[in-house]
Write a protein that holds these residues in place. Structure first.
Motif, short mmCIF file in Angstrom:
data_model
loop_
_atom_site.label_atom_id
_atom_site.label_comp_id
_atom_site.label_asym_id
_atom_site.label_seq_id
_atom_site.Cartn_x
_atom_site.Cartn_y
_atom_site.Cartn_z
N GLY A 30 0.67 -1.32 -0.36
CA GLY A 30 0.09 -0.10 -0.27
C GLY A 30 0.70 1.03 -0.02
N LYS A 31 2.00 1.36 -0.38
CA LYS A 31 3.32 2.36 0.24
C LYS A 31 4.00 2.31 -0.78
CE LYS A 31 2.92 3.11 4.76
NZ LYS A 31 3.99 3.14 5.95
N ALA A 32 4.00 4.02 -1.81
CA ALA A 32 4.39 4.59 -3.03
C ALA A 32 6.19 3.70 -3.36
CB ALA A 32 4.08 5.26 -3.58
N VAL A 33 6.12 3.93 -4.72
CA VAL A 33 7.90 3.21 -4.66
C VAL A 33 8.28 3.49 -5.88
CG1 VAL A 33 7.75 1.00 -5.41
CG2 VAL A 33 9.73 1.16 -4.89
N ALA A 34 9.36 4.62 -6.30
CA ALA A 34 9.56 4.69 -7.24
C ALA A 34 10.31 3.76 -8.49
CB ALA A 34 11.34 5.72 -7.35
N ILE A 35 9.75 3.68 -9.29
CA ILE A 35 10.32 2.74 -10.52
C ILE A 35 10.79 2.55 -10.88
CG2 ILE A 35 7.83 1.47 -10.15
CD1 ILE A 35 7.07 2.35 -12.65
N VAL A 36 12.42 3.45 -11.09
CA VAL A 36 12.98 3.85 -11.90
C VAL A 36 14.14 3.73 -11.38
CG1 VAL A 36 11.62 4.69 -13.95
CG2 VAL A 36 12.17 6.53 -12.75
N ASP A 37 15.34 3.90 -11.95
CA ASP A 37 16.57 4.10 -11.13
C ASP A 37 17.23 6.22 -11.94
OD1 ASP A 37 17.72 1.81 -10.12
OD2 ASP A 37 18.26 1.42 -11.70
N GLU A 38 16.80 6.16 -12.91
CA GLU A 38 16.84 7.43 -13.24
C GLU A 38 14.72 7.89 -13.99
OE1 GLU A 38 19.45 10.22 -13.12
OE2 GLU A 38 20.95 8.25 -12.11
N ASP A 42 11.97 13.38 -19.47
CA ASP A 42 10.20 14.05 -19.79
C ASP A 42 9.58 13.74 -19.00
OD1 ASP A 42 10.42 10.92 -20.57
OD2 ASP A 42 8.51 11.15 -22.27
N SER A 43 9.69 13.24 -18.07
CA SER A 43 9.18 12.90 -16.55
C SER A 43 9.47 13.34 -14.96
CB SER A 43 9.36 11.50 -16.40
OG SER A 43 8.61 10.61 -17.00
N GLU A 44 11.05 14.64 -15.73
CA GLU A 44 11.34 15.57 -14.95
C GLU A 44 10.21 16.23 -14.14
OE1 GLU A 44 15.00 17.09 -16.15
OE2 GLU A 44 15.93 15.02 -15.78
N ASP A 45 9.28 16.87 -14.96
CA ASP A 45 8.46 18.22 -14.23
C ASP A 45 7.37 17.29 -14.11
OD1 ASP A 45 9.79 19.98 -15.24
OD2 ASP A 45 8.41 20.14 -17.14
N ALA A 46 6.72 16.09 -14.35
CA ALA A 46 5.48 14.97 -12.87
C ALA A 46 6.60 14.80 -11.82
CB ALA A 46 5.41 14.18 -13.93
N ALA A 47 7.43 14.56 -11.66
CA ALA A 47 8.34 14.33 -10.49
C ALA A 47 8.45 15.08 -9.63
CB ALA A 47 9.45 13.19 -10.82
N LYS A 48 8.99 16.04 -10.28
CA LYS A 48 9.39 16.97 -9.37
C LYS A 48 8.03 17.65 -8.91
CE LYS A 48 13.00 19.40 -11.20
NZ LYS A 48 14.16 20.06 -11.72
N GLU A 49 6.93 17.69 -9.43
CA GLU A 49 5.25 17.73 -8.81
C GLU A 49 4.37 16.87 -7.94
OE1 GLU A 49 0.46 18.26 -10.69
OE2 GLU A 49 2.25 18.10 -12.10
N ALA A 50 4.91 15.44 -7.95
CA ALA A 50 4.46 14.98 -7.34
C ALA A 50 5.81 15.09 -5.63
CB ALA A 50 4.96 13.41 -7.90
N GLU A 51 6.73 15.57 -5.77
CA GLU A 51 7.58 15.88 -5.14
C GLU A 51 6.52 16.68 -4.28
OE1 GLU A 51 11.82 16.97 -3.71
OE2 GLU A 51 11.29 17.35 -5.21
N SER A 52 6.01 17.67 -4.58
CA SER A 52 5.63 19.03 -4.05
C SER A 52 4.37 19.09 -3.79
CB SER A 52 6.20 20.26 -5.11
OG SER A 52 4.73 20.05 -6.27
N SER A 53 3.62 18.13 -4.31
CA SER A 53 1.90 17.42 -3.90
C SER A 53 1.95 16.39 -2.70
CB SER A 53 0.98 16.83 -5.48
OG SER A 53 1.51 17.82 -6.24
N CYS A 54 2.87 16.04 -2.61
CA CYS A 54 3.10 14.79 -1.66
C CYS A 54 2.29 15.06 0.17
CB CYS A 54 4.58 13.97 -1.39
SG CYS A 54 4.41 12.72 0.05
N PRO A 55 1.47 14.91 0.54
CA PRO A 55 1.30 15.62 1.71
C PRO A 55 2.12 14.81 3.05
CG PRO A 55 -0.28 14.01 1.03
CD PRO A 55 0.20 13.66 -0.13
#
Length: 63
Positions: A30-38, A42-55
């Motif tokens: 039930g926990k999240a995990v990063a599924i890529v080493d790098e 093209d996903s960097e902005d989304a990853a940063k948005e996820a970081e800033s959105s994490c409650p």
């Protein structure tokens, strides 16, 4: 750029894979995990948005 989820802090809300499905997914515990080493370029902005959105501030994107 690398992404990491602190499993002790993660509450399993599912927000990060909703924002960046190429970088994060939910595991059987039930926990999240990063599924890529790098994080793909093209996903960097989304990853940063996820970081800033994490409650619970469980996501760290570095690099």
């Amino acid at each position: 750029m690398k992404a990491h989820v602190d499993k002790d802090t993660c509450i399993g809300c599912g927000l990060c894979p909703g924002i960046a499905p190429d970088v994060f997914e939910m595991e059987d515990d039930g926990k999240a995990v990063a599924i890529v080493d790098e994080v793909p370029t093209d996903s960097e902005d989304a990853a940063k948005e996820a970081e800033s959105s994490c409650p619970t501030n469980a996501i760290f994107v570095e690099g």
